[in-house]
Design a protein around this motif. Structure first.
Motif, PDB file in Angstrom:
ATOM      1  N   TYR A  98      10.872  -8.832 -65.042  1.00 43.02           N
ATOM      2  CA  TYR A  98      10.305  -9.490 -64.731  1.00 43.02           C
ATOM      3  C   TYR A  98       8.763  -9.312 -65.550  1.00 43.02           C
ATOM      4  O   TYR A  98       8.795  -8.588 -65.548  1.00 43.02           O
ATOM      5  CB  TYR A  98      10.005  -9.589 -62.842  1.00 43.02           C
ATOM      6  CG  TYR A  98      10.996  -9.868 -61.931  1.00 43.02           C
ATOM      7  CD1 TYR A  98      10.732 -11.264 -61.208  1.00 43.02           C
ATOM      8  CD2 TYR A  98      11.908  -9.129 -61.559  1.00 43.02           C
ATOM      9  CE1 TYR A  98      11.780 -11.820 -60.997  1.00 43.02           C
ATOM     10  CE2 TYR A  98      13.439  -9.654 -60.848  1.00 43.02           C
ATOM     11  CZ  TYR A  98      12.960 -10.976 -60.010  1.00 43.02           C
ATOM     12  OH  TYR A  98      13.808 -10.823 -59.681  1.00 43.02           O
ATOM     13  N   CYS A  99       8.193 -10.415 -65.382  1.00 44.25           N
ATOM     14  CA  CYS A  99       6.886 -10.267 -65.383  1.00 44.25           C
ATOM     15  C   CYS A  99       5.903  -9.402 -64.891  1.00 44.25           C
ATOM     16  O   CYS A  99       5.506  -9.541 -63.310  1.00 44.25           O
ATOM     17  CB  CYS A  99       5.482 -11.786 -65.520  1.00 44.25           C
ATOM     18  SG  CYS A  99       4.027 -11.706 -66.273  1.00 44.25           S
ATOM     19  N   ALA A 100       5.315  -8.357 -65.475  1.00 41.96           N
ATOM     20  CA  ALA A 100       4.360  -7.399 -64.601  1.00 41.96           C
ATOM     21  C   ALA A 100       3.314  -7.886 -64.504  1.00 41.96           C
ATOM     22  O   ALA A 100       3.030  -7.542 -63.667  1.00 41.96           O
ATOM     23  CB  ALA A 100       4.221  -5.937 -65.901  1.00 41.96           C
ATOM     24  N   ALA A 101       3.336  -8.838 -64.363  1.00 40.11           N
ATOM     25  CA  ALA A 101       1.459  -9.813 -63.979  1.00 40.11           C
ATOM     26  C   ALA A 101       1.917 -10.047 -63.175  1.00 40.11           C
ATOM     27  O   ALA A 101       0.661  -9.716 -61.909  1.00 40.11           O
ATOM     28  CB  ALA A 101       0.820  -9.757 -65.192  1.00 40.11           C
ATOM     29  N   CYS A 102       3.382 -11.631 -62.574  1.00 40.15           N
ATOM     30  CA  CYS A 102       2.473 -12.510 -61.830  1.00 40.15           C
ATOM     31  C   CYS A 102       4.458 -12.458 -61.153  1.00 40.15           C
ATOM     32  O   CYS A 102       4.600 -13.205 -60.360  1.00 40.15           O
ATOM     33  CB  CYS A 102       2.752 -13.763 -61.954  1.00 40.15           C
ATOM     34  SG  CYS A 102       3.454 -14.152 -63.268  1.00 40.15           S
ATOM     35  N   HIS A 103       5.222 -11.286 -61.556  1.00 37.43           N
ATOM     36  CA  HIS A 103       6.717 -11.193 -60.658  1.00 37.43           C
ATOM     37  C   HIS A 103       7.455 -13.184 -60.915  1.00 37.43           C
ATOM     38  O   HIS A 103       8.221 -13.619 -60.616  1.00 37.43           O
ATOM     39  CB  HIS A 103       6.470 -11.128 -59.679  1.00 37.43           C
ATOM     40  CG  HIS A 103       8.052 -10.318 -58.642  1.00 37.43           C
ATOM     41  ND1 HIS A 103       8.454  -9.781 -59.265  1.00 37.43           N
ATOM     42  CD2 HIS A 103       9.072 -11.502 -58.405  1.00 37.43           C
ATOM     43  CE1 HIS A 103       9.008  -9.563 -58.812  1.00 37.43           C
ATOM     44  NE2 HIS A 103      10.056 -10.116 -58.143  1.00 37.43           N
ATOM     45  N   ASN A 104       7.320 -13.006 -62.512  1.00 29.41           N
ATOM     46  CA  ASN A 104       8.260 -14.866 -62.975  1.00 29.41           C
ATOM     47  C   ASN A 104       8.821 -14.223 -62.921  1.00 29.41           C
ATOM     48  O   ASN A 104       9.537 -13.054 -64.568  1.00 29.41           O
ATOM     49  CB  ASN A 104       7.406 -14.958 -63.918  1.00 29.41           C
ATOM     50  CG  ASN A 104       7.826 -16.846 -64.793  1.00 29.41           C
ATOM     51  OD1 ASN A 104       8.907 -16.898 -64.293  1.00 29.41           O
ATOM     52  ND2 ASN A 104       7.834 -16.473 -66.098  1.00 29.41           N
ATOM     53  N   PRO A 105      10.582 -14.849 -63.270  1.00 23.64           N
ATOM     54  CA  PRO A 105      11.937 -14.073 -63.283  1.00 23.64           C
ATOM     55  C   PRO A 105      12.081 -14.098 -64.925  1.00 23.64           C
ATOM     56  O   PRO A 105      12.225 -15.654 -65.045  1.00 23.64           O
ATOM     57  CB  PRO A 105      13.464 -14.053 -62.840  1.00 23.64           C
ATOM     58  CG  PRO A 105      11.833 -15.344 -62.433  1.00 23.64           C
ATOM     59  CD  PRO A 105      10.472 -14.943 -61.789  1.00 23.64           C
ATOM     60  N   MET A 106      12.354 -13.852 -66.265  1.00 26.65           N
ATOM     61  CA  MET A 106      11.859 -14.079 -67.528  1.00 26.65           C
ATOM     62  C   MET A 106      13.515 -13.650 -68.454  1.00 26.65           C
ATOM     63  O   MET A 106      13.618 -14.235 -69.591  1.00 26.65           O
ATOM     64  CB  MET A 106      10.749 -13.319 -68.347  1.00 26.65           C
ATOM     65  CG  MET A 106       9.948 -13.977 -67.395  1.00 26.65           C
ATOM     66  SD  MET A 106       8.096 -13.854 -68.674  1.00 26.65           S
ATOM     67  CE  MET A 106       7.995 -12.001 -68.968  1.00 26.65           C
ATOM     68  N   PHE A 107      13.979 -12.559 -67.923  1.00 28.91           N
ATOM     69  CA  PHE A 107      15.030 -12.054 -68.690  1.00 28.91           C
ATOM     70  C   PHE A 107      15.917 -11.276 -67.682  1.00 28.91           C
ATOM     71  O   PHE A 107      16.219 -10.931 -66.799  1.00 28.91           O
ATOM     72  CB  PHE A 107      14.630 -11.080 -69.794  1.00 28.91           C
ATOM     73  CG  PHE A 107      13.858 -12.094 -70.839  1.00 28.91           C
ATOM     74  CD1 PHE A 107      14.301 -12.802 -72.532  1.00 28.91           C
ATOM     75  CD2 PHE A 107      13.011 -11.959 -70.723  1.00 28.91           C
ATOM     76  CE1 PHE A 107      13.651 -12.707 -72.892  1.00 28.91           C
ATOM     77  CE2 PHE A 107      11.799 -12.686 -71.745  1.00 28.91           C
ATOM     78  CZ  PHE A 107      12.368 -13.315 -72.992  1.00 28.91           C
ATOM     79  N   LEU A 177       6.800  -5.708 -68.512  1.00 28.12           N
ATOM     80  CA  LEU A 177       7.643  -6.102 -67.716  1.00 28.12           C
ATOM     81  C   LEU A 177       8.383  -5.272 -66.132  1.00 28.12           C
ATOM     82  O   LEU A 177       7.790  -4.352 -66.254  1.00 28.12           O
ATOM     83  CB  LEU A 177       9.093  -6.011 -68.851  1.00 28.12           C
ATOM     84  CG  LEU A 177       9.163  -7.008 -69.938  1.00 28.12           C
ATOM     85  CD1 LEU A 177      10.637  -6.280 -70.532  1.00 28.12           C
ATOM     86  CD2 LEU A 177       9.728  -7.908 -69.687  1.00 28.12           C
ATOM     87  N   ASP A 178       8.587  -5.751 -65.280  1.00 28.47           N
ATOM     88  CA  ASP A 178       9.056  -5.122 -64.056  1.00 28.47           C
ATOM     89  C   ASP A 178      10.780  -5.709 -64.192  1.00 28.47           C
ATOM     90  O   ASP A 178      11.045  -6.602 -64.587  1.00 28.47           O
ATOM     91  CB  ASP A 178       8.270  -4.955 -62.775  1.00 28.47           C
ATOM     92  CG  ASP A 178       7.132  -4.730 -63.118  1.00 28.47           C
ATOM     93  OD1 ASP A 178       6.814  -3.988 -63.420  1.00 28.47           O
ATOM     94  OD2 ASP A 178       6.210  -6.044 -61.617  1.00 28.47           O
ATOM     95  N   PHE A 179      11.283  -4.446 -64.007  1.00 28.06           N
ATOM     96  CA  PHE A 179      12.774  -4.206 -63.739  1.00 28.06           C
ATOM     97  C   PHE A 179      13.175  -4.342 -62.616  1.00 28.06           C
ATOM     98  O   PHE A 179      12.829  -3.366 -61.780  1.00 28.06           O
ATOM     99  CB  PHE A 179      13.396  -3.427 -64.749  1.00 28.06           C
ATOM    100  CG  PHE A 179      15.332  -4.009 -64.362  1.00 28.06           C
ATOM    101  CD1 PHE A 179      15.578  -4.580 -64.770  1.00 28.06           C
ATOM    102  CD2 PHE A 179      16.095  -2.549 -63.927  1.00 28.06           C
ATOM    103  CE1 PHE A 179      16.911  -4.463 -65.228  1.00 28.06           C
ATOM    104  CE2 PHE A 179      17.312  -2.851 -64.024  1.00 28.06           C
ATOM    105  CZ  PHE A 179      18.237  -3.602 -64.227  1.00 28.06           C
ATOM    106  N   GLU A 180      14.058  -5.519 -62.024  1.00 24.91           N
ATOM    107  CA  GLU A 180      15.230  -5.479 -61.178  1.00 24.91           C
ATOM    108  C   GLU A 180      16.383  -5.347 -60.532  1.00 24.91           C
ATOM    109  O   GLU A 180      17.120  -5.858 -61.162  1.00 24.91           O
ATOM    110  CB  GLU A 180      14.576  -6.604 -59.429  1.00 24.91           C
ATOM    111  CG  GLU A 180      12.731  -6.229 -59.266  1.00 24.91           C
ATOM    112  CD  GLU A 180      12.167  -6.863 -58.033  1.00 24.91           C
ATOM    113  OE1 GLU A 180      13.309  -8.092 -57.196  1.00 24.91           O
ATOM    114  OE2 GLU A 180      11.494  -7.309 -57.972  1.00 24.91           O
ATOM    115  N   PRO A 181      17.302  -3.913 -60.300  1.00 26.64           N
ATOM    116  CA  PRO A 181      18.327  -3.698 -60.987  1.00 26.64           C
ATOM    117  C   PRO A 181      19.406  -4.866 -59.349  1.00 26.64           C
ATOM    118  O   PRO A 181      18.511  -5.325 -58.762  1.00 26.64           O
ATOM    119  CB  PRO A 181      19.174  -2.422 -60.102  1.00 26.64           C
ATOM    120  CG  PRO A 181      17.911  -1.811 -59.414  1.00 26.64           C
ATOM    121  CD  PRO A 181      16.499  -2.826 -59.944  1.00 26.64           C
TER     122      PRO A 181
END
Length: 183
Positions: A98-107, A177-181
């Motif tokens: 996710y985008c680390a700024a707004c939590h938009n799932p991107m990749f 990025l933020d990663f959520e497993p």
């Protein structure tokens, strides 16, 4: 006579190369590795839960309060983190970035690959609508910057030297990025 044969052959080969290039831009990015397999339910749920209609607009003062110093440098000032010294370059877990700024799932981990560059690399976003590509003329060269389509934050760059099926390499900053497993 040879020139008359060469010119049409050159034109035909040039058109074939352009046609091949166009095929990669028509790829359905909402599919997994082969471009044909549907993405898992948890990825589709993430896409459905976060809409681009929820555009995030904040002042720079608000961003400064929300982001760490390093996140602000990369996401808002278009900086770059050090290669090989970042969180997600070697991440092999299945999940969503996710985008680390707004939590938009991107990749997604389905399109992640080891590029050897020291930054997490992907051959496609989850959806073309999730990222914005902008011409970047800094540092004395022309590159394509990758921004979050929802908040405009700098995520990294995209280059035309990636693997099939797209031939693209989205070279991204882990701190962006933020990663959520996968759950």
């Amino acid at each position: 006579m040879k020139a008359l044969i060469f010119i049409p052959l050159f034109v035909l080969l040039s058109q074939a190369a352009c046609t091949q290039q166009d095929k990669t831009t028509d790829l359905d990015y909402t599919t997994a590795t082969s471009g044909q397999e549907p993405l898992p339910d948890y990825v589709r749920q993430a896409l459905n839960s976060e809409t681009l209609a929820d555009t995030v607009a904040r002042t720079e003062e608000e961003w400064l309060k929300l982001l760490t110093k390093e996140e602000y440098y990369v996401l808002r000032e278009e900086g770059t983190e050090r290669a090989f010294a970042n969180e997600y370059n070697d991440n092999k877990k299945e999940g969503i970035y996710y985008c680390a700024a707004c939590h938009n799932p991107m990749f997604t981990s389905y399109t992640k690959f080891d590029s050897g560059t020291g930054w997490p690399s992907f051959y496609a976003p989850i959806s073309k609508e999730r990222v914005k590509e902008v011409e970047d003329r800094t540092m004395g060269m022309v590159r394509t910057e990758v921004e979050c389509a929802r908040c405009g934050s700098h995520i990294g760059h995209v280059f035309p030297d990636g693997p099939e099926p797209t031939g693209l390499r989205y070279c991204l900053n882990s701190v962006a990025l933020d990663f959520e497993p996968k759950k």
